[in-house]
Design a protein around this motif. Structure first.
Motif, PDB file in Angstrom:
ATOM      1  N   SER A   9      49.246  67.204  34.098  1.00 25.77           N
ATOM      2  CA  SER A   9      50.492  67.060  34.854  1.00 25.77           C
ATOM      3  C   SER A   9      51.648  67.689  34.080  1.00 25.77           C
ATOM      4  O   SER A   9      51.703  67.588  32.849  1.00 25.77           O
ATOM      5  CB  SER A   9      50.795  65.582  35.095  1.00 25.77           C
ATOM      6  OG  SER A   9      52.100  65.423  35.640  1.00 25.77           O
ATOM      7  N   PRO A  10      52.599  68.316  34.772  1.00 26.19           N
ATOM      8  CA  PRO A  10      53.777  68.850  34.089  1.00 26.19           C
ATOM      9  C   PRO A  10      54.763  67.759  33.675  1.00 26.19           C
ATOM     10  O   PRO A  10      55.692  68.020  32.910  1.00 26.19           O
ATOM     11  CB  PRO A  10      54.402  69.774  35.137  1.00 26.19           C
ATOM     12  CG  PRO A  10      53.996  69.174  36.447  1.00 26.19           C
ATOM     13  CD  PRO A  10      52.615  68.636  36.215  1.00 26.19           C
ATOM     14  N   THR A  16      50.409  60.150  35.926  1.00 24.35           N
ATOM     15  CA  THR A  16      49.188  60.629  35.279  1.00 24.35           C
ATOM     16  C   THR A  16      49.218  60.373  33.782  1.00 24.35           C
ATOM     17  O   THR A  16      48.244  59.883  33.194  1.00 24.35           O
ATOM     18  CB  THR A  16      48.989  62.133  35.548  1.00 24.35           C
ATOM     19  OG1 THR A  16      49.030  62.372  36.961  1.00 24.35           O
ATOM     20  CG2 THR A  16      47.661  62.613  34.999  1.00 24.35           C
ATOM     21  N   TYR A  40      50.761  71.470  29.792  1.00 23.37           N
ATOM     22  CA  TYR A  40      51.991  72.192  30.118  1.00 23.37           C
ATOM     23  C   TYR A  40      52.842  72.496  28.890  1.00 23.37           C
ATOM     24  O   TYR A  40      53.868  73.183  28.994  1.00 23.37           O
ATOM     25  CB  TYR A  40      52.801  71.426  31.161  1.00 23.37           C
ATOM     26  CG  TYR A  40      52.332  71.664  32.579  1.00 23.37           C
ATOM     27  CD1 TYR A  40      52.971  72.578  33.416  1.00 23.37           C
ATOM     28  CD2 TYR A  40      51.231  70.988  33.084  1.00 23.37           C
ATOM     29  CE1 TYR A  40      52.544  72.803  34.707  1.00 23.37           C
ATOM     30  CE2 TYR A  40      50.786  71.205  34.378  1.00 23.37           C
ATOM     31  CZ  TYR A  40      51.447  72.116  35.187  1.00 23.37           C
ATOM     32  OH  TYR A  40      51.003  72.342  36.471  1.00 23.37           O
ATOM     33  N   SER A  86      44.997  64.532  36.279  1.00 24.52           N
ATOM     34  CA  SER A  86      45.809  65.485  37.042  1.00 24.52           C
ATOM     35  C   SER A  86      46.348  64.842  38.300  1.00 24.52           C
ATOM     36  O   SER A  86      45.639  64.087  38.971  1.00 24.52           O
ATOM     37  CB  SER A  86      44.969  66.711  37.433  1.00 24.52           C
ATOM     38  OG  SER A  86      45.721  67.600  38.248  1.00 24.52           O
ATOM     39  N   TYR A  89      48.091  68.383  43.813  1.00 21.11           N
ATOM     40  CA  TYR A  89      49.090  69.279  44.390  1.00 21.11           C
ATOM     41  C   TYR A  89      48.404  70.134  45.454  1.00 21.11           C
ATOM     42  O   TYR A  89      47.423  70.818  45.148  1.00 21.11           O
ATOM     43  CB  TYR A  89      49.695  70.199  43.322  1.00 21.11           C
ATOM     44  CG  TYR A  89      50.569  69.537  42.287  1.00 21.11           C
ATOM     45  CD1 TYR A  89      50.994  68.225  42.424  1.00 21.11           C
ATOM     46  CD2 TYR A  89      50.991  70.235  41.162  1.00 21.11           C
ATOM     47  CE1 TYR A  89      51.807  67.626  41.468  1.00 21.11           C
ATOM     48  CE2 TYR A  89      51.802  69.656  40.204  1.00 21.11           C
ATOM     49  CZ  TYR A  89      52.205  68.343  40.361  1.00 21.11           C
ATOM     50  OH  TYR A  89      53.013  67.765  39.408  1.00 21.11           O
ATOM     51  N   THR A  94      46.110  70.432  39.496  1.00 22.14           N
ATOM     52  CA  THR A  94      47.144  71.400  39.145  1.00 22.14           C
ATOM     53  C   THR A  94      46.521  72.709  38.659  1.00 22.14           C
ATOM     54  O   THR A  94      45.368  72.754  38.215  1.00 22.14           O
ATOM     55  CB  THR A  94      48.061  70.858  38.037  1.00 22.14           C
ATOM     56  OG1 THR A  94      47.273  70.598  36.857  1.00 22.14           O
ATOM     57  CG2 THR A  94      48.763  69.591  38.482  1.00 22.14           C
ATOM     58  N   GLU A  96      47.161  74.402  35.978  1.00 18.69           N
ATOM     59  CA  GLU A  96      46.832  74.348  34.553  1.00 18.69           C
ATOM     60  C   GLU A  96      45.512  73.636  34.314  1.00 18.69           C
ATOM     61  O   GLU A  96      44.697  74.076  33.488  1.00 18.69           O
ATOM     62  CB  GLU A  96      47.964  73.660  33.780  1.00 18.69           C
ATOM     63  CG  GLU A  96      49.036  74.590  33.251  1.00 18.69           C
ATOM     64  CD  GLU A  96      49.870  75.194  34.363  1.00 18.69           C
ATOM     65  OE1 GLU A  96      50.674  76.091  34.076  1.00 18.69           O
ATOM     66  OE2 GLU A  96      49.747  74.783  35.531  1.00 18.69           O
ATOM     67  N   TYR A 128      42.908  60.773  38.735  1.00 18.17           N
ATOM     68  CA  TYR A 128      43.690  61.481  39.749  1.00 18.17           C
ATOM     69  C   TYR A 128      44.850  60.595  40.218  1.00 18.17           C
ATOM     70  O   TYR A 128      44.668  59.399  40.459  1.00 18.17           O
ATOM     71  CB  TYR A 128      42.835  61.818  40.967  1.00 18.17           C
ATOM     72  CG  TYR A 128      41.620  62.658  40.697  1.00 18.17           C
ATOM     73  CD1 TYR A 128      41.674  64.048  40.774  1.00 18.17           C
ATOM     74  CD2 TYR A 128      40.400  62.071  40.374  1.00 18.17           C
ATOM     75  CE1 TYR A 128      40.555  64.830  40.539  1.00 18.17           C
ATOM     76  CE2 TYR A 128      39.269  62.841  40.135  1.00 18.17           C
ATOM     77  CZ  TYR A 128      39.354  64.212  40.219  1.00 18.17           C
ATOM     78  OH  TYR A 128      38.236  64.976  39.983  1.00 18.17           O
TER      79      TYR A 128
END
Length: 212
Positions: A9-10, A16, A40, A86, A89, A94, A96, A128
């Motif tokens: 996750s960003p 997450t 990220y 993750s 999305y 994601t 990444e 998730y």
């Protein structure tokens, strides 16, 4: 035991990331050594189809690319358990995390129907997080995604578990954003009453992963 967790996750300190931390907390309760890695924060690419890991004349059991992901892949080679996390999305993990999986899994795959060349079995789990409610997973095809990843992880590492957190709290203040399909007040209540149960499930998962 050495357990590696990968945050796809960003966002840090959010759904997450929090669940991954809880999972590692559970693992540490049983004496495991843990490490959390944020994708990220790194500079890397997905598989570039160089096929170096599939050549007949070269014995290569790892991705040939060299970038920020290289030492992470080496750490996974040495760990006893692996946890991936993750958000969902556009009905998938994601970008990444997908790039990480490409680099992680492909070198151990075979086009000759041979067993995984990873060399050992380790416990793995995939966490998730998502906006959709649990009953909507089949409609959006999320079960197919989750089952596919589970099969890939099990084929490569010999083991795989999944933890799903649904209807997660996405914004710190829903009134600031153009979003009417979700009720911010209801999501906040769920965050306060249901998400702690998700955290408990993650904690218990970490304990199970760290027990031989």
């Amino acid at each position: 035991m050495k357990i590696i967790a990968i945050n796809g996750s960003p966002r840090k300190n959010w759904n997450t990331h929090i669940l991954l931390e809880k999972c590692l907390e559970g693992a540490r309760e049983t004496g495991a050594e843990t490490e959390l890695i944020h994708l990220y924060d790194m500079n890397f690419k997905g598989c570039t189809s160089c096929f170096a890991c599939q050549r007949k004349d070269v014995i290569l059991d790892k991705c040939a690319m060299v970038d920020d992901l290289t030492p992470v892949l080496q750490k996974i080679r040495m760990c006893d358990a692996l946890i991936l996390g993750s958000p969902i999305y556009f009905s998938s993990i994601t970008g990444e995390m997908q790039s990480c999986l490409e680099r992680l899994l492909y070198p151990y795959c075979s086009y000759e129907l041979k067993p995984s060349s990873f060399g050992k079995k380790i416990k793995t789990a995939f966490i998730y997080t998502m906006n959709v409610p649990l009953p909507a997973l089949p409609f959006f095809g999320y079960h197919r995604l989750i089952n596919h990843n589970k099969k890939q992880m099990k084929r490569t590492f010999g083991h795989s578990k999944s933890l799903i957190a649904t209807s997660t709290y996405q914004f710190d203040d829903y009134s600031k954003y153009a979003i009417t399909i979700f009720n911010g007040d209801k999501r906040l209540k769920r965050r306060e009453h249901v998400f702690p149960k998700d955290c408990k499930r993650a904690f218990l998962l970490g304990q199970r992963l760290s027990t031989k």
